[in-house]
Design a protein around this motif. Structure first.
Motif, PDB file in Angstrom:
ATOM      1  N   LEU A 282       0.627  -1.158   0.209  1.00  0.00           N
ATOM      2  CA  LEU A 282       0.080  -0.420  -0.129  1.00  0.00           C
ATOM      3  C   LEU A 282       0.751   1.663   0.083  1.00  0.00           C
ATOM      4  O   LEU A 282       1.763   1.475   0.388  1.00  0.00           O
ATOM      5  N   VAL A 283       0.203   2.056  -0.464  1.00  0.00           N
ATOM      6  CA  VAL A 283       1.159   3.669  -0.450  1.00  0.00           C
ATOM      7  C   VAL A 283      -0.077   4.455   0.086  1.00  0.00           C
ATOM      8  O   VAL A 283      -0.624   5.006  -0.283  1.00  0.00           O
ATOM      9  N   HIS A 284       1.409   5.955   0.622  1.00  0.00           N
ATOM     10  CA  HIS A 284       0.120   6.550   1.231  1.00  0.00           C
ATOM     11  C   HIS A 284       0.963   7.808   0.489  1.00  0.00           C
ATOM     12  O   HIS A 284       2.350   7.835   0.786  1.00  0.00           O
ATOM     13  N   GLU A 285       0.407   8.581  -0.088  1.00  0.00           N
ATOM     14  CA  GLU A 285       0.682   9.946  -0.671  1.00  0.00           C
ATOM     15  C   GLU A 285       0.730  11.452  -0.039  1.00  0.00           C
ATOM     16  O   GLU A 285      -0.654  11.968   0.247  1.00  0.00           O
ATOM     17  N   SER A 286       2.394  11.354   0.135  1.00  0.00           N
ATOM     18  CA  SER A 286       2.499  13.009   1.208  1.00  0.00           C
ATOM     19  C   SER A 286       1.781  14.187   0.040  1.00  0.00           C
ATOM     20  O   SER A 286       1.900  13.995  -1.254  1.00  0.00           O
ATOM     21  N   GLU A 287       1.384  15.704   0.657  1.00  0.00           N
ATOM     22  CA  GLU A 287       1.247  16.020   0.061  1.00  0.00           C
ATOM     23  C   GLU A 287       2.692  17.223   0.118  1.00  0.00           C
ATOM     24  O   GLU A 287       2.654  18.192  -1.813  1.00  0.00           O
TER      25      GLU A 287
END
Ligand SMILES: [Zn+2]
Length: 273
Positions: free
Chosen positions: A10-15
């Motif tokens: 899974l991937v979490h994308e930062s601003e």
């Protein structure tokens, strides 16, 4: 928000320039690669993992740049790995009494207050010959190369056909060379050849910044990065949307000019009169 890109990955994308944190599900918890940027994002991710019942059991930093070596206490006190060179590089920085000030000058001002420095860079270097991350989960192969930063590592999760590329193969950032290396251009080209050698086994490429690409994107991005580096070497004008007038990030053309200039200066020093 976590997005699944392959089974158990899974991937979490930062601003902040679409920085990607990667979560790999293991037997008793998750491996967290390049944990995140701001306090809010990292505590949010820690909460999501907690609700999901998946403790972090290990961390990994793809390379020793500040945006890849952050941490938050809520992830727990677990081993955080990097290559031996990555760990040595960040330890070298942390050995300076004024390391916080040195990092602070490079932080994006709009996020600086939100970036936690306390646990920055506490990386355990894996032995130079380590071929995989020591953890209880799908085999994560370490593909170390010299290109963007000392001890930079891409990770290949073979069973899931996922390549975590670190700061390479991005759709928004062109190659940033390690201009302190002896031969930055050849290093970069060699790293791209290494990626090419595993490309057949990859269905998803996750760059350190930018969007996740599918199978066909792996080769497209290798080709695009190679063309950029060759143009940089040969003094050509790259036909590359990432540094052209329509660049998503308006500061990239400046970085491009700076890289050109640095390489030209080196050449002057190297050419005998
Ligand atoms: Zn980065």
């Amino acid at each position: 928000m976590l997005k699944e890109v392959a089974e158990g990955v899974l991937v979490h994308e930062s601003e902040f320039i679409q920085s990607n944190s990667v979560v790999v599900q293991g037997t008793d918890g998750v491996l967290l690669i390049d944990p995140g940027i701001t306090v809010d994002e990292m505590t949010g991710l820690a909460n999501d993992l907690h609700e999901w019942g998946q403790p972090v059991v290990a961390g990994f930093s793809t390379h020793p740049d500040w945006d890849h070596v952050l941490w938050h206490a809520n992830f727990g006190d677990v081993p955080r790995y990097g290559t031996a060179r990555c760990a040595a590089s960040i330890q070298d920085l942390l050995s300076n009494a004024d390391w916080k000030a040195r990092i602070a000058v490079g932080l994006p001002p709009e996020y600086a207050e939100q970036i936690p420095m306390d646990l920055l860079g506490l990386i355990t270097g894996l032995p130079a010959e380590a071929a995989q991350i020591p953890w209880d989960g799908p085999k994560v192969r370490i593909i170390e190369h010299q290109a963007h930063a000392p001890g930079h590592a891409a990770l290949l999760i073979e069973e899931r056909r996922v390549l975590v590329a670190g700061d390479m193969l991005s759709d928004i950032l062109m190659p940033f060379l390690d201009l302190e290396a002896v031969d930055p251009v050849e290093d970069y080209l060699a790293a791209l050849r290494l990626f090419e050698s595993v490309a057949d086994g990859v269905d998803a490429v996750i760059p350190g910044h930018g969007s996740v690409g599918g199978a066909e994107q792996v080769r497209v991005r290798i080709k695009q990065d190679r063309a950029y580096v060759q143009d940089l070497r040969d003094g050509g004008v790259p036909d590359d949307p990432r540094v052209g007038p329509s660049a998503t990030l308006d500061w990239l053309p400046d970085v491009h000019r700076w890289q050109l200039q640095q390489l030209a200066q080196r050449e002057q020093h190297e050419t005998p009169e």
